[in-house]
Design an enzyme around this catalytic site. Structure first.
Site, PDB file in Angstrom:
ATOM      1  N   GLU A 171       0.834  -1.211   0.000  1.00  0.00           N
ATOM      2  CA  GLU A 171       0.000   0.000   0.000  1.00  0.00           C
ATOM      3  C   GLU A 171       0.867   1.260   0.000  1.00  0.00           C
ATOM      4  O   GLU A 171       1.030   1.930   1.017  1.00  0.00           O
ATOM      5  CB  GLU A 171      -0.956  -0.009   1.195  1.00  0.00           C
ATOM      6  CG  GLU A 171      -2.012  -1.102   1.089  1.00  0.00           C
ATOM      7  CD  GLU A 171      -3.101  -1.012   2.141  1.00  0.00           C
ATOM      8  OE1 GLU A 171      -4.237  -1.414   1.865  1.00  0.00           O
ATOM      9  OE2 GLU A 171      -2.806  -0.523   3.271  1.00  0.00           O
ATOM     10  N   GLU A 214      -6.123  -7.286  -1.407  1.00  0.00           N
ATOM     11  CA  GLU A 214      -6.673  -7.190  -0.057  1.00  0.00           C
ATOM     12  C   GLU A 214      -8.135  -6.789  -0.148  1.00  0.00           C
ATOM     13  O   GLU A 214      -8.488  -5.845  -0.849  1.00  0.00           O
ATOM     14  CB  GLU A 214      -5.923  -6.156   0.804  1.00  0.00           C
ATOM     15  CG  GLU A 214      -4.518  -6.544   1.187  1.00  0.00           C
ATOM     16  CD  GLU A 214      -3.911  -5.580   2.200  1.00  0.00           C
ATOM     17  OE1 GLU A 214      -4.679  -4.900   2.911  1.00  0.00           O
ATOM     18  OE2 GLU A 214      -2.667  -5.496   2.263  1.00  0.00           O
TER      19      GLU A 214
END
Length: 357
Positions: free
Chosen positions: A184, A291
């Site tokens: 991320e 995710e």
């Protein structure tokens, strides 16, 4: 006469061939030498249905037990496989602590888990955080051992760490299908040197991870991963800069958590689908939701959300949508404190996971 001549000629050719083979074997009585094949990754398309299970070794070490719906005690990975999961994602930290929630996931532990998952027929994804603990949009802290390194040294750190972990996996007989370089990273990684405000340096760091991965096996697909997968503007900004700075990668990874957006998935699922399709057409890359998660107390809603996400990824043209991975489904609330798991308080999997069947 012509038939006899042809037959004699064929016999002569056979005798010459046999003589040559016999001489070759006399020089090499063990037969022709072969080079052991490199570990390979699948080349045919199969949709990935996955789970990130970084907490699993700690849960087991603290005595947590997993059960099937009939009350039978079972291996957590087997329970996941029984529900259609075919991929395991494992985070790796550089020098983590032993803390239950924010430690472990060392290179050595990652190798053990990868071997265990592969023995069950699972495909493997490795997620490099390049930190000693959690790395995400709000924190990208350098490992303590790298804290005072120059940028040139950080480039070497990324390459060496990536290569060493993947080489250890290879030595154990595991070649991951995917490798994530950073976790991320809309604002970069290894702050401050690798912040996306200085995209040229971030690009160099990412490319070191890519190069190390391909040095292990060029068939491994390298993922660059951002959060808020429904935010097309966020993704265009980042990957336009990645293109301008010659970042090397194969797959665009997305996180999608409607829970954190404070809205039901129905309000944002179309935006996710549009973003997936735009990333493919704009950058000619594959895409993958690496995710996803939903509230464990709302099992049916989470199952419906997962079905919608899986369909969105599967509907990306030309099999460019590779798969969907749930983040820590086994992280039951009483153990983890995490709201977005898909496990029940009795140690059994939630019906939400049936979305992957």
């Amino acid at each position: 006469m012509n038939k006899i001549f042809v037959q004699l000629r064929q016999i002569f050719i056979v005798l010459i061939t046999l003589t040559t083979f016999s001489c070759s074997n006399a020089q090499n009585p063990e037969g022709p030498k072969t080079t052991p094949a490199e570990p390979t990754v699948p080349t045919t398309f199969a949709f990935s249905k996955g789970a990130d299970v970084g907490w699993l070794p700690q849960m087991e070490a603290t005595g947590y037990k997993f059960y099937d719906t009939d009350g039978t005690k079972k291996d957590c990975l087997q329970l996941l496989k029984d529900r259609g999961i075919n991929t395991i994602r494992l985070r790796v930290w550089v020098n983590p602590s032993n803390d239950k929630a924010s430690g472990h996931c060392s290179p050595a532990e990652t190798v053990v888990m990868a071997v265990r998952a592969q023995k069950l027929g699972m495909r493997i994804m490795i997620d490099f955080h390049y930190s000693d603990t959690w790395a995400d949009p709000g924190k990208q802290t350098k490992p303590a051992a790298w804290a005072n390194h120059s940028f040139t040294e950080l480039l070497n750190d990324v390459y060496n760490h990536t290569y060493e972990v993947l080489n250890s996996l290879k030595a154990a007989g595991v070649t991951p299908e995917w490798v994530q370089v950073g976790n991320e990273i809309p604002d970069g990684m290894l702050w401050p040197e690798g912040k996306s405000a200085n995209f040229g340096q971030l690009a160099q760091l990412l490319n070191k991870g890519y190069d190390a991965t391909k040095a292990i096996n060029p068939a491994i697909k390298v993922i660059v991963h951002l959060d808020q997968g429904n935010d097309n503007r966020r993704f265009r900004w980042f990957f336009d800069n990645a293109k301008a700075n010659n970042v090397k990668y194969d797959v665009i990874g997305l996180s999608y958590y409607p829970y954190w957006l404070k809205s039901d998935y129905k309000a944002t699922i179309a935006d996710l689908a549009n973003n997936l399709n735009d990333m493919v057409s704009r950058y000619n890359k594959e895409v993958m939701v690496v995710e996803v998660g939903g509230d464990y107390t709302l099992a049916q809603n989470t199952k419906d959300m997962l079905v919608a996400v899986i369909n969105a990824v599967k509907n990306v043209p030309n099999n460019k949508g590779l798969g969907v991975i749930y983040w820590e489904p086994e992280g039951e609330k009483s153990w983890s404190g995490y709201q977005l798991n898909t496990w029940q308080s009795d140690g059994k999997p939630s019906p939400a996971l049936d979305a992957f069947k």
